[in-house]
Design an enzyme around this catalytic site. Structure first.
Site, PDB file in Angstrom:
ATOM      1  N   ARG A 129       0.812  -1.233   0.000  1.00  0.00           N
ATOM      2  CA  ARG A 129       0.000   0.000   0.000  1.00  0.00           C
ATOM      3  C   ARG A 129       0.837   1.272   0.000  1.00  0.00           C
ATOM      4  O   ARG A 129       0.385   2.330   0.456  1.00  0.00           O
ATOM      5  CB  ARG A 129      -0.968   0.033   1.183  1.00  0.00           C
ATOM      6  CG  ARG A 129      -1.992  -1.051   1.141  1.00  0.00           C
ATOM      7  CD  ARG A 129      -3.264  -0.666   1.849  1.00  0.00           C
ATOM      8  NE  ARG A 129      -4.203  -1.751   1.779  1.00  0.00           N
ATOM      9  CZ  ARG A 129      -4.252  -2.734   2.661  1.00  0.00           C
ATOM     10  NH1 ARG A 129      -3.435  -2.732   3.690  1.00  0.00           N
ATOM     11  NH2 ARG A 129      -5.133  -3.691   2.517  1.00  0.00           N
ATOM     12  N   LYS A 151       4.052  11.697 -10.824  1.00  0.00           N
ATOM     13  CA  LYS A 151       3.180  10.908 -11.711  1.00  0.00           C
ATOM     14  C   LYS A 151       3.874   9.587 -11.998  1.00  0.00           C
ATOM     15  O   LYS A 151       5.018   9.569 -12.457  1.00  0.00           O
ATOM     16  CB  LYS A 151       2.961  11.644 -13.035  1.00  0.00           C
ATOM     17  CG  LYS A 151       1.875  12.677 -13.002  1.00  0.00           C
ATOM     18  CD  LYS A 151       1.550  13.111 -14.431  1.00  0.00           C
ATOM     19  CE  LYS A 151       0.580  14.263 -14.454  1.00  0.00           C
ATOM     20  NZ  LYS A 151       0.319  14.740 -15.830  1.00  0.00           N
ATOM     21  N   GLU A 193      11.675  18.259 -25.066  1.00  0.00           N
ATOM     22  CA  GLU A 193      10.763  18.425 -23.928  1.00  0.00           C
ATOM     23  C   GLU A 193      11.163  19.648 -23.088  1.00  0.00           C
ATOM     24  O   GLU A 193      10.316  20.407 -22.635  1.00  0.00           O
ATOM     25  CB  GLU A 193      10.806  17.155 -23.057  1.00  0.00           C
ATOM     26  CG  GLU A 193       9.842  17.133 -21.899  1.00  0.00           C
ATOM     27  CD  GLU A 193       8.481  16.550 -22.251  1.00  0.00           C
ATOM     28  OE1 GLU A 193       8.428  15.474 -22.875  1.00  0.00           O
ATOM     29  OE2 GLU A 193       7.476  17.190 -21.905  1.00  0.00           O
ATOM     30  N   LYS A 235       8.919  23.219 -12.983  1.00  0.00           N
ATOM     31  CA  LYS A 235       8.031  22.086 -12.723  1.00  0.00           C
ATOM     32  C   LYS A 235       7.650  22.032 -11.251  1.00  0.00           C
ATOM     33  O   LYS A 235       6.485  21.787 -10.907  1.00  0.00           O
ATOM     34  CB  LYS A 235       8.682  20.775 -13.161  1.00  0.00           C
ATOM     35  CG  LYS A 235       7.775  19.593 -12.870  1.00  0.00           C
ATOM     36  CD  LYS A 235       7.738  18.566 -13.935  1.00  0.00           C
ATOM     37  CE  LYS A 235       6.630  17.553 -13.648  1.00  0.00           C
ATOM     38  NZ  LYS A 235       6.676  16.394 -14.488  1.00  0.00           N
ATOM     39  N   GLU A 245      -3.042  18.003 -11.114  1.00  0.00           N
ATOM     40  CA  GLU A 245      -3.407  18.496 -12.442  1.00  0.00           C
ATOM     41  C   GLU A 245      -4.899  18.773 -12.612  1.00  0.00           C
ATOM     42  O   GLU A 245      -5.566  18.243 -13.492  1.00  0.00           O
ATOM     43  CB  GLU A 245      -2.921  17.523 -13.526  1.00  0.00           C
ATOM     44  CG  GLU A 245      -2.890  18.184 -14.904  1.00  0.00           C
ATOM     45  CD  GLU A 245      -2.203  17.328 -15.957  1.00  0.00           C
ATOM     46  OE1 GLU A 245      -1.068  16.894 -15.724  1.00  0.00           O
ATOM     47  OE2 GLU A 245      -2.834  17.115 -16.998  1.00  0.00           O
ATOM     48  N   ARG A 249      -1.120  22.837 -13.690  1.00  0.00           N
ATOM     49  CA  ARG A 249      -0.110  21.829 -14.022  1.00  0.00           C
ATOM     50  C   ARG A 249      -0.256  21.372 -15.471  1.00  0.00           C
ATOM     51  O   ARG A 249       0.711  20.933 -16.104  1.00  0.00           O
ATOM     52  CB  ARG A 249      -0.214  20.623 -13.056  1.00  0.00           C
ATOM     53  CG  ARG A 249       0.844  19.569 -13.330  1.00  0.00           C
ATOM     54  CD  ARG A 249       0.940  18.493 -12.251  1.00  0.00           C
ATOM     55  NE  ARG A 249       1.923  17.493 -12.654  1.00  0.00           N
ATOM     56  CZ  ARG A 249       2.438  16.571 -11.858  1.00  0.00           C
ATOM     57  NH1 ARG A 249       2.081  16.499 -10.607  1.00  0.00           N
ATOM     58  NH2 ARG A 249       3.327  15.709 -12.323  1.00  0.00           N
ATOM     59  N   ASN A 253       1.673  20.183 -20.411  1.00  0.00           N
ATOM     60  CA  ASN A 253       1.297  19.378 -21.576  1.00  0.00           C
ATOM     61  C   ASN A 253       1.379  20.167 -22.876  1.00  0.00           C
ATOM     62  O   ASN A 253       0.815  19.752 -23.883  1.00  0.00           O
ATOM     63  CB  ASN A 253      -0.135  18.836 -21.404  1.00  0.00           C
ATOM     64  CG  ASN A 253      -0.225  17.902 -20.217  1.00  0.00           C
ATOM     65  OD1 ASN A 253       0.723  17.186 -19.914  1.00  0.00           O
ATOM     66  ND2 ASN A 253      -1.347  17.927 -19.519  1.00  0.00           N
ATOM     67  N   HIS A 256       1.592  18.502 -26.226  1.00  0.00           N
ATOM     68  CA  HIS A 256       1.400  17.068 -25.981  1.00  0.00           C
ATOM     69  C   HIS A 256       0.125  16.490 -26.588  1.00  0.00           C
ATOM     70  O   HIS A 256       0.076  15.293 -26.846  1.00  0.00           O
ATOM     71  CB  HIS A 256       1.447  16.767 -24.485  1.00  0.00           C
ATOM     72  CG  HIS A 256       2.845  16.715 -23.931  1.00  0.00           C
ATOM     73  ND1 HIS A 256       3.701  17.793 -23.943  1.00  0.00           N
ATOM     74  CD2 HIS A 256       3.552  15.696 -23.358  1.00  0.00           C
ATOM     75  CE1 HIS A 256       4.855  17.446 -23.392  1.00  0.00           C
ATOM     76  NE2 HIS A 256       4.797  16.182 -23.033  1.00  0.00           N
ATOM     77  N   HIS A 260       0.987  13.201 -28.551  1.00  0.00           N
ATOM     78  CA  HIS A 260       0.461  11.862 -28.235  1.00  0.00           C
ATOM     79  C   HIS A 260      -0.210  11.237 -29.449  1.00  0.00           C
ATOM     80  O   HIS A 260      -0.156  10.016 -29.642  1.00  0.00           O
ATOM     81  CB  HIS A 260      -0.501  11.941 -27.045  1.00  0.00           C
ATOM     82  CG  HIS A 260       0.206  12.207 -25.750  1.00  0.00           C
ATOM     83  ND1 HIS A 260      -0.414  12.725 -24.644  1.00  0.00           N
ATOM     84  CD2 HIS A 260       1.503  12.013 -25.395  1.00  0.00           C
ATOM     85  CE1 HIS A 260       0.459  12.857 -23.653  1.00  0.00           C
ATOM     86  NE2 HIS A 260       1.638  12.431 -24.092  1.00  0.00           N
ATOM     87  N   HIS A 274       9.497  10.347 -27.611  1.00  0.00           N
ATOM     88  CA  HIS A 274       8.523  11.259 -26.998  1.00  0.00           C
ATOM     89  C   HIS A 274       8.907  12.734 -27.179  1.00  0.00           C
ATOM     90  O   HIS A 274       8.093  13.551 -27.623  1.00  0.00           O
ATOM     91  CB  HIS A 274       8.353  10.922 -25.512  1.00  0.00           C
ATOM     92  CG  HIS A 274       7.433  11.873 -24.814  1.00  0.00           C
ATOM     93  ND1 HIS A 274       6.077  11.919 -25.073  1.00  0.00           N
ATOM     94  CD2 HIS A 274       7.670  12.843 -23.883  1.00  0.00           C
ATOM     95  CE1 HIS A 274       5.526  12.868 -24.319  1.00  0.00           C
ATOM     96  NE2 HIS A 274       6.467  13.435 -23.597  1.00  0.00           N
TER      97      HIS A 274
HETATM   98 ZN    ZN Z   1       6.316  14.964 -22.211  1.00  0.00          ZN
END
Ligand code: ZN
Ligand code: ADP
Length: 376
Positions: A129, A151, A193, A235, A245, A249, A253, A256, A260, A274
């Site tokens: 946990r 994340k 990035e 960040k 987010e 936040r 992106n 992005h 994606h 990426h």
């Molecule tokens: Zn990224």
């Protein structure tokens, strides 16, 4: 034995009340990792998770430093590659941790890029946990982005990072020396990035990158450290104000929603990394901003020039196959996490250094921008 940390190390704090933590950035951090990690441990025991490429260069120095500080460290070495970020590998990793008789007070160390950091963080979030973990990011992408902010995720057939948890690390050690063994294309992808921090909120940093980006890519220690520190500061701020987010936040992106879609179309393969997809998406986000009148003309072109000058792959037309269509790419966007009330969410800009979030862009504009990108 206590080795004094090199004086050049710079630190950034992520302020999250009792879950706050430090990010240290600099040269020589792996060699002195034990000094930073020992004070955080409740038992002198850690388990390192890494992949075989990284282990070759960086596992032995990390183990030596931990052992010199009286910390035992077992290593779990996984296969490199995005495929490792799966339910199957998560299952295996959690079972390996349990078989190693991990306890609530055993700390896990993720030594690697985004794949290792995301998978290990996820395992740390759910094993017993939730146990503490430390990030030692070894790619530029992970140092400026994925190792910070908590994340964690794995991929599923439906898409990337759709299953995960928020689980903050206890410490991040970004050792800039690790970038010396990173393949050049991976370094450049990370740069794709990194540029977003200039684009979303810091025009002066973007200008600094225009003047110094080549130094970052050539491995100039001072330039790399400055770029990583600036990114982590930006960040850390966004994570502190909006950890999960629900608002600001999402600025991270930038580019992005486009990126994606391109990654999905290439099947998340090495055809497109990426950060390369983010570079392409960032140009398109600026082009969309210009087209919808929120940003003066010339900004997308300025970014394109910067990526050309630094040799960052940024041309969708060089990756796209002849059977790629704007409609298919738009379909991928609709499956992205950034869909709210069935509307696509985009991060656009009023100018370089001034981004905002919107769900009010006509699909016809997006289709036009995609069409232009595919045409090259
Ligand atoms: Zn990224
Ligand atoms: P990202 O942070 O971009 O998600 P990955 O975790 O997919 O990166 O790592 C990219 C590739 O680079 C992998 O093959 C990984 O094994 C390798 N790698 C990561 N860090 C290093 C390093 N410091 N030296 C050499 N290879 C590395």
């Amino acid at each position: 034995m206590t080795t004094m940390p090199p004086s050049s190390v710079q630190s950034v704090r992520v302020e999250l009340a009792n879950r706050s933590y430090s990010i240290h950035v600099g040269s020589g951090l792996i060699k002195t990792a034990g000094d930073y990690i020992a004070p955080l441990l409740k038992q002198p025991r850690t388990i390192i998770v890494t992949d075989s490429n990284i282990a070759k260069h960086w596992l032995a120095p990390l183990q030596a430093s931990l052992e010199a500080s009286g910390i035992s460290c077992q290593a779990i070495v996984l296969e490199p590659g995005e495929k490792t970020k799966s339910f199957a590998h998560l299952n295996e990793l959690v079972c390996d941790l349990l078989s190693a008789r991990i306890e609530r007070d055993t700390v896990i160390i993720a030594l690697g890029g985004g794949v290792i950091g995301d998978l290990t963080g996820m395992a740390a979030a759910i094993t017993l946990r939730g146990i503490d973990f430390i990030q030692i990011p070894t790619t530029l992408l992970a140092q400026v982005d994925s190792s910070v902010g908590g994340k964690t995720a794995i991929n599923t057939p439906q898409g990337k990072n759709l299953v995960g948890a928020f689980h903050q690390p206890k410490l991040v050690l970004a050792d800039t020396d690790t970038l010396q063994t990173l393949p050049e294309r991976e370094l450049k992808s990370g740069y794709g990035e990194l540029v977003k921090y200039g684009l979303i909120g810091d025009a002066a940093f973007f200008e600094w990158l225009e003047n110094n980006g080549h130094r970052v890519l050539a491995g100039d220690q001072d330039a790399v450290q400055h770029a990583v520190v600036k990114s982590c500061q930006a960040k850390a701020h966004l994570v502190a104000v909006d950890e999960q987010e629900n608002g600001l936040r999402a600025l991270l992106n930038f580019g992005h929603t486009f990126a994606h879609a391109f990654e999905a179309e290439t099947g998340y393969s090495s055809k497109l990394l990426h950060g390369e997809a983010v570079a392409m998406g960032s140009i398109m986000a600026l082009a969309t901003s210009e087209r919808t009148g929120s940003c003066p003309p010339g900004r997308a072109e300025r970014l394109r020039k910067h990526f050309s000058a630094t040799g960052i792959n940024h041309k969708l037309s060089e990756v796209a196959q002849s059977d790629w269509h704007p409609d298919t790419l738009l379909d991928h966007m609709r499956l992205d996490k950034k869909v709210s009330d069935a509307k696509l969410v985009f991060i656009l800009a009023h100018d370089i250094g001034d981004a905002f979030i919107t769900n009010d862009i006509p699909e016809s504009v997006i289709l036009d921008i995609l069409e232009a990108g595919l045409a090259g």
